[in-house]
Design a protein around this motif. Structure first.
Motif, PDB file in Angstrom:
ATOM      1  N   GLY A   1      17.096  68.468  46.617  1.00 29.05           N
ATOM      2  CA  GLY A   1      16.393  69.396  47.488  1.00 29.05           C
ATOM      3  C   GLY A   1      15.831  68.753  48.735  1.00 29.05           C
ATOM      4  O   GLY A   1      15.018  69.349  49.436  1.00 29.05           O
ATOM      5  N   SER A   2      16.290  67.534  49.067  1.00 26.74           N
ATOM      6  CA  SER A   2      15.658  66.743  50.121  1.00 26.74           C
ATOM      7  C   SER A   2      16.598  66.506  51.293  1.00 26.74           C
ATOM      8  O   SER A   2      17.816  66.471  51.141  1.00 26.74           O
ATOM      9  CB  SER A   2      15.200  65.400  49.550  1.00 26.74           C
ATOM     10  N   TYR A   3      15.990  66.313  52.474  1.00 27.88           N
ATOM     11  CA  TYR A   3      16.731  65.934  53.676  1.00 27.88           C
ATOM     12  C   TYR A   3      16.694  64.425  53.911  1.00 27.88           C
ATOM     13  O   TYR A   3      17.152  63.962  54.965  1.00 27.88           O
ATOM     14  CB  TYR A   3      16.145  66.623  54.904  1.00 27.88           C
ATOM     15  N   THR A   4      16.161  63.653  52.990  1.00 31.78           N
ATOM     16  CA  THR A   4      16.090  62.203  53.161  1.00 31.78           C
ATOM     17  C   THR A   4      16.690  61.531  51.940  1.00 31.78           C
ATOM     18  O   THR A   4      16.663  62.090  50.842  1.00 31.78           O
ATOM     19  CB  THR A   4      14.639  61.741  53.390  1.00 31.78           C
ATOM     20  N   PRO A   5      17.255  60.324  52.089  1.00 41.89           N
ATOM     21  CA  PRO A   5      17.897  59.667  50.947  1.00 41.89           C
ATOM     22  C   PRO A   5      16.915  58.851  50.133  1.00 41.89           C
ATOM     23  O   PRO A   5      15.779  58.592  50.547  1.00 41.89           O
ATOM     24  CB  PRO A   5      18.917  58.748  51.625  1.00 41.89           C
ATOM     25  N   GLY A   6      17.360  58.422  48.967  1.00 41.27           N
ATOM     26  CA  GLY A   6      16.639  57.422  48.190  1.00 41.27           C
ATOM     27  C   GLY A   6      17.219  56.058  48.511  1.00 41.27           C
ATOM     28  O   GLY A   6      17.409  55.702  49.675  1.00 41.27           O
ATOM     29  N   ALA A   7      17.542  55.283  47.493  1.00 47.54           N
ATOM     30  CA  ALA A   7      18.133  53.962  47.715  1.00 47.54           C
ATOM     31  C   ALA A   7      19.550  54.103  48.264  1.00 47.54           C
ATOM     32  O   ALA A   7      20.290  55.019  47.909  1.00 47.54           O
ATOM     33  CB  ALA A   7      18.147  53.170  46.411  1.00 47.54           C
ATOM     34  N   ILE A   8      19.928  53.187  49.142  1.00 49.21           N
ATOM     35  CA  ILE A   8      21.253  53.169  49.754  1.00 49.21           C
ATOM     36  C   ILE A   8      21.772  51.732  49.750  1.00 49.21           C
ATOM     37  O   ILE A   8      21.002  50.785  49.685  1.00 49.21           O
ATOM     38  CB  ILE A   8      21.219  53.711  51.208  1.00 49.21           C
ATOM     39  N   ALA A   9      23.105  51.574  49.815  1.00 47.54           N
ATOM     40  CA  ALA A   9      23.696  50.238  49.702  1.00 47.54           C
ATOM     41  C   ALA A   9      24.683  49.936  50.818  1.00 47.54           C
ATOM     42  O   ALA A   9      25.372  48.919  50.777  1.00 47.54           O
ATOM     43  CB  ALA A   9      24.394  50.093  48.344  1.00 47.54           C
ATOM     44  N   THR A  10      24.772  50.798  51.829  1.00 45.39           N
ATOM     45  CA  THR A  10      25.792  50.661  52.867  1.00 45.39           C
ATOM     46  C   THR A  10      25.628  49.396  53.705  1.00 45.39           C
ATOM     47  O   THR A  10      26.610  48.802  54.137  1.00 45.39           O
ATOM     48  CB  THR A  10      25.769  51.899  53.783  1.00 45.39           C
ATOM     49  N   ALA A  11      24.403  48.954  53.926  1.00 47.01           N
ATOM     50  CA  ALA A  11      24.176  47.855  54.861  1.00 47.01           C
ATOM     51  C   ALA A  11      24.538  46.497  54.273  1.00 47.01           C
ATOM     52  O   ALA A  11      25.144  45.660  54.962  1.00 47.01           O
ATOM     53  CB  ALA A  11      22.716  47.852  55.317  1.00 47.01           C
ATOM     54  N   THR A  12      24.175  46.249  53.005  1.00 47.37           N
ATOM     55  CA  THR A  12      24.269  44.878  52.477  1.00 47.37           C
ATOM     56  C   THR A  12      24.833  44.787  51.056  1.00 47.37           C
ATOM     57  O   THR A  12      24.915  43.699  50.516  1.00 47.37           O
ATOM     58  CB  THR A  12      22.874  44.228  52.463  1.00 47.37           C
ATOM     59  N   ARG A  13      25.203  45.913  50.424  1.00 48.14           N
ATOM     60  CA  ARG A  13      25.568  45.995  49.005  1.00 48.14           C
ATOM     61  C   ARG A  13      24.338  45.952  48.091  1.00 48.14           C
ATOM     62  O   ARG A  13      24.458  46.175  46.893  1.00 48.14           O
ATOM     63  CB  ARG A  13      26.531  44.879  48.579  1.00 48.14           C
ATOM     64  N   LEU A  14      23.174  45.649  48.635  1.00 44.85           N
ATOM     65  CA  LEU A  14      21.945  45.687  47.857  1.00 44.85           C
ATOM     66  C   LEU A  14      21.409  47.113  47.872  1.00 44.85           C
ATOM     67  O   LEU A  14      21.407  47.776  48.911  1.00 44.85           O
ATOM     68  CB  LEU A  14      20.900  44.736  48.448  1.00 44.85           C
ATOM     69  N   LEU A  15      20.942  47.577  46.708  1.00 46.86           N
ATOM     70  CA  LEU A  15      20.347  48.903  46.633  1.00 46.86           C
ATOM     71  C   LEU A  15      18.928  48.841  47.189  1.00 46.86           C
ATOM     72  O   LEU A  15      18.022  48.322  46.543  1.00 46.86           O
ATOM     73  CB  LEU A  15      20.336  49.402  45.188  1.00 46.86           C
ATOM     74  N   LEU A  16      18.763  49.377  48.393  1.00 45.53           N
ATOM     75  CA  LEU A  16      17.472  49.301  49.073  1.00 45.53           C
ATOM     76  C   LEU A  16      17.093  50.676  49.605  1.00 45.53           C
ATOM     77  O   LEU A  16      17.958  51.459  50.023  1.00 45.53           O
ATOM     78  CB  LEU A  16      17.534  48.308  50.243  1.00 45.53           C
ATOM     79  N   THR A  17      15.801  50.959  49.613  1.00 44.27           N
ATOM     80  CA  THR A  17      15.335  52.186  50.246  1.00 44.27           C
ATOM     81  C   THR A  17      15.409  52.022  51.760  1.00 44.27           C
ATOM     82  O   THR A  17      15.534  50.898  52.275  1.00 44.27           O
ATOM     83  CB  THR A  17      13.886  52.484  49.843  1.00 44.27           C
ATOM     84  N   PRO A  18      15.356  53.122  52.538  1.00 48.19           N
ATOM     85  CA  PRO A  18      15.324  52.977  53.997  1.00 48.19           C
ATOM     86  C   PRO A  18      14.208  52.057  54.467  1.00 48.19           C
ATOM     87  O   PRO A  18      14.389  51.303  55.422  1.00 48.19           O
ATOM     88  CB  PRO A  18      15.114  54.419  54.479  1.00 48.19           C
ATOM     89  N   LEU A  19      13.047  52.091  53.799  1.00 52.90           N
ATOM     90  CA  LEU A  19      11.921  51.236  54.172  1.00 52.90           C
ATOM     91  C   LEU A  19      12.267  49.758  54.005  1.00 52.90           C
ATOM     92  O   LEU A  19      11.753  48.904  54.742  1.00 52.90           O
ATOM     93  CB  LEU A  19      10.706  51.586  53.317  1.00 52.90           C
TER      94      LEU A  19
END
Length: 805
Positions: A145-163
């Motif tokens: 139900g959100s317009y923002t993501p949780g953890a993502i891995a696109t940048a480094t293969r590490l699962l990190l939040t946008p913060l």
């Protein structure tokens, strides 16, 4: 020019390659010797008495073999009813936290963090916590139900939040796509802050970020390159099969090796669900636009160890353009199987056909023969009525991953993709019409281009924690290989075909089909491989440093580059609970096909990318915000000229010292339980020796999309949005003063959109969307061919959706 990258092996590069190869091989081997982990979802028996919440959570984490992070202030004075029975980690945490106002979020690899659960208004259902996908791509947005993501891995293969990520990344979630009926990637890019779109013709668009064309696409993290001249499906991707679209700004050489400095677009597919769900969608819109979708997902056996998902979509869309129509068919199927405790196999296929009739080719000439703006109606179609630029995509993929008892995970990913085209084209696009007689224009073509690119890719990596100097850190070790084979045939009309246009202003596309004869065959093979390593060093509780590098080898025809070192360095400092400051540095490397007027291929695009900024996370991750400043220093930048190459293409020259500077602001997520927002502003300027370049894209872009659920009308969601970009311009030949050039300018413009959805019950809903609400007339220019293309007029779409569960 001093080359920042070695083109031949150097001692440091050889040592780094050997070290990465040894680590990439030794790491997984050592991990395979470790005892297998229990499946993270396997239930265990717990007996935790009622009492203080912090003590209960600590006891549960120890018994469940998970890592649970929270601050003492979060649980102070809170109590729990305890736990007695068999639970999975997720179910156990949910039971312990019931009524506490907190929720546990899985960050991957057995790591959980507490955050405040979003508040609910009277009569409103609490948003479901987002859960991490099993294959380490990030948190699923479907159902959030959100317009923002949780953890993502696109940048480094590490699962990190946008913060936690030291680069700018924009994500359009499944909820935003559903709210605004974003069924194509073009529509998603309109919602993506910092991205602008240039339209070449009815079948080709080009996306730009930070002043540069986006040619890097990823599908579930596997890189693919797009050649806009021979467009083959990338920018026609249907959104029915995707969970979210991530756009990573800046250079992405760590995981892609070669790439553009502007951005990389990562399309993340939907995943099978543990519980049955399904939906059927029917839509009807302006200009006889008809669409239907079917999406079913769930377990395929009683234990739920085998899960599947199937998605199909079909669209038959006419257009505001005269004699134009496109049919699109889509299918996606995927299976997930729990082969053993901690071992997951995923296989799948997807398919898309785009079959247009009456395709345009190029745009409308900017000027008539007198040098005045050649104003044509918005429905003007320069293509023959038999035109067709068919594009298709076929993909098969497989992923095998295993979770170990020491919180490491090893993953093997295979991808086979075919992008093809069959373009039979002629267009009234050459020359400048006489405003009095309509003469002076002839046909482009007729020409027939038939080809495809077959891409095979493999990526394998291991990721997990390690301890150094008493602190816990993270490490990724991996390698990848890809081969792309392009093959194409060109056919031309037989001699004697009449290419003149008697009266441009009376053109209706009614010309005879030519008799084709084979002209030429083209093709090439591109090989790329490399090893990469990334580590996230926990320097202190507040400071995290991400360091990595890729050792790249590239070969295409006469071009060969070996042992190219592509570094990555980033740092994130937590200012407080809500804000962090970050900085990152990476290099840019991309072989290019542009040629000089003598036919010499330009040297690879090389440069450096710097970025720094602030990020904020609020309401337990339900709202994210960022501000970034970036600078790109480039050499061998291709600046296209009015000259042609020996083969007739547009010639370019390499210019040095191009510097792009700019900044971006973005906010996405939940402002209140009823109010979602995704907005951004970007500014960039590219200069070379003080003169502006890359002016075909706007220097300033604003996007703002929001939705609200009024409490007085339960079931209703109202949405609205706005897009603004300032003027763009490009140098074209001055028809009034032969031998001179003049700037062609596309004015700044605003576009407004609106949407409304009403949920009749938990199964049935209706959504109405209106694009270009005020029916604004606007166009984009393509100065290389001195043409322009009108934007789409106001359009309306009504969609009915029925959910099964």
């Amino acid at each position: 020019m001093t080359r920042p990258f070695p083109s031949h092996p150097r001692p440091l590069a050889r040592a780094l390659r050997a070290a990465l190869l040894g680590l990439a091989l030794a790491g997984p081997v050592a991990l395979l010797a470790a005892p297998p982990a229990q499946a993270q979802t396997a239930p265990r028996s717990y007996q935790i008495p009622a009492g203080p919440l912090d003590a209960a959570l600590t006891a549960f984490a120890a018994s469940a073999d998970i890592t649970l992070s929270f601050e003492a202030a979060q649980t102070r004075a809170l109590r729990t009813a305890g736990l007695n029975g068999e639970y999975t980690p997720e179910a156990g945490l949910a039971r312990l936290l019931a009524g506490s106002g907190l929720e546990a979020v899985h960050r991957g690899q057995g790591n959980y963090v507490l955050r405040p659960a979003p508040p609910t208004a009277p009569g409103e259902t609490l948003l479901k916590p987002m859960t991490v996908t099993a294959n380490q791509l990030g948190e699923i947005t479907e159902g959030s139900g959100s317009y923002t993501p949780g953890a993502i891995a696109t940048a480094t293969r590490l699962l990190l939040t946008p913060l936690e990520t030291p680069q700018s990344i924009s994500v359009v979630t499944r909820q935003e796509m559903d709210d605004f009926n974003l069924t194509s990637i073009d529509k998603v890019m309109e919602h993506t802050p910092g991205v602008s779109i240039v339209t070449y013709d009815s079948e080709r668009t080009e996306y730009y970020a930070r002043g540069f064309a986006i040619s890097n696409f990823q599908y579930d993290g596997i890189p693919m390159l797009r050649d806009s001249a021979y467009s083959a499906g990338h920018t026609l991707s249907d959104m029915a099969i995707y969970d979210r679209i991530e756009t990573l700004k800046g250079a992405t050489g760590l995981l892609t090796g070669t790439g553009d400095p502007g951005a990389t677009i990562n399309l993340i597919r939907k995943k099978p669900t543990k519980d049955f769900q399904g939906q059927a969608t029917l839509g009807v819109g302006s200009w006889q636009n008809y669409r239907t979708e079917l999406d079913f997902s769930g377990p395929l056996n009683t234990s739920g160890s085998l899960r599947g998902r199937a998605v199909a979509a079909y669209q038959d869309k006419h257009s505001h353009l005269d004699h134009y129509r496109r049919k699109t068919s889509v299918f996606y199927g995927t299976l997930e199987a729990d082969l053993a405790p901690g071992t997951l196999l995923t296989v799948g296929v997807d398919y898309q056909n785009n079959d247009p009739k009456g395709s345009t080719w190029g745009g409308i000439p900017l000027f008539d023969s007198t040098g005045q703006f050649n104003k044509m109606p918005r429905d003007f179609n320069n293509g023959a009525n038999w035109n067709g630029w068919q594009q298709y995509t076929r993909t098969a993929f497989a992923t095998l991953e295993h979770y170990f008892s020491n919180d490491w995970v090893a993953k093997l990913q295979l991808n086979h993709q075919i992008n093809g085209y069959d373009a039979r084209l002629a267009a009234a696009a050459s020359g400048n019409p006489d405003p009095a007689t309509g003469t002076g224009v002839s046909l482009w073509g007729p020409s027939w281009y038939d080809g495809k690119t077959t891409s095979n890719a493999i990526d394998v990596y291991a990721s997990g924690p390690f301890t150094l100097l008493g602190r816990k850190h993270e490490l990724v070790l991996g390698g990848s290989f890809s081969k792309r084979k392009w093959e194409s045939d060109t056919y031309v009309r037989q001699a004697g075909y009449n290419r003149s246009v008697a009266d441009y202003y009376a053109w209706n596309g009614d010309i005879p089909k030519p008799v084709w004869q084979h002209s030429a065959s083209f093709g090439d093979n591109t090989y790329e491989n490399g090893f990469y390593a990334t580590t996230r060093l926990n320097v202190s509780d507040d400071l995290k440093v991400i360091a990595g590098s890729r050792l790249l080898n590239y070969r295409k025809a006469e071009l060969k580059e070996s042992d190219v070192v592509v570094p990555y360095l980033g740092a994130v400092y937590d200012l407080n609970r809500n804000f962090s400051a970050y900085a990152s540095y990476t290099t840019i490397y991309k072989p290019q096909s542009a040629q000089t007027k003598e036919g010499k291929t330009l040297d690879p695009l090389e440069g450096k990318n710097y970025e720094t900024g602030l990020k904020g996370e609020f309401f337990g991750g339900r709202l994210n915000a960022s501000i970034a400043y970036f600078q790109l220093d480039q050499d061998n930048y291709a600046e296209y000229t009015s000259d042609t190459t020996p083969t007739g293409g547009t010639a370019a020259r390499a210019i040095q010292g191009v510097k792009t500077r700019g900044y971006e602001l973005e906010i996405s997520g939940q402002l209140t339980p009823r109010w979602q927002l995704h907005a951004g502003y970007s500014h960039k300027v590219s200069r070379q020796q003080g003169e502006k370049v890359a002016t075909l894209t706007p220097e300033n872009v604003v996007t703002l999309y929001t939705s609200y659920k009024p409490s007085l009308l339960p079931g209703l969601t109202l949405g609205g949005g706005a897009r603004w970009q300032d003027k763009t311009w490009g140098e074209v030949t001055d028809l009034v003063n032969p031998g001179k050039n003049v700037d062609a300018v596309a004015k700044a413009y605003w576009l407004l959109d609106a949407s409304a959805r009403y949920e009749f019950d938990k199964h049935l809903s209706a959504t109405l969307t209106v694009n270009n609400l005020l029916d604004k007339k606007y166009y984009t220019i393509f100065n290389w061919y001195s043409t322009y293309t009108w934007g789409e007029p106001r359009s309306v779409m009504l969609t009915m959706k029925y959910k099964f569960f």
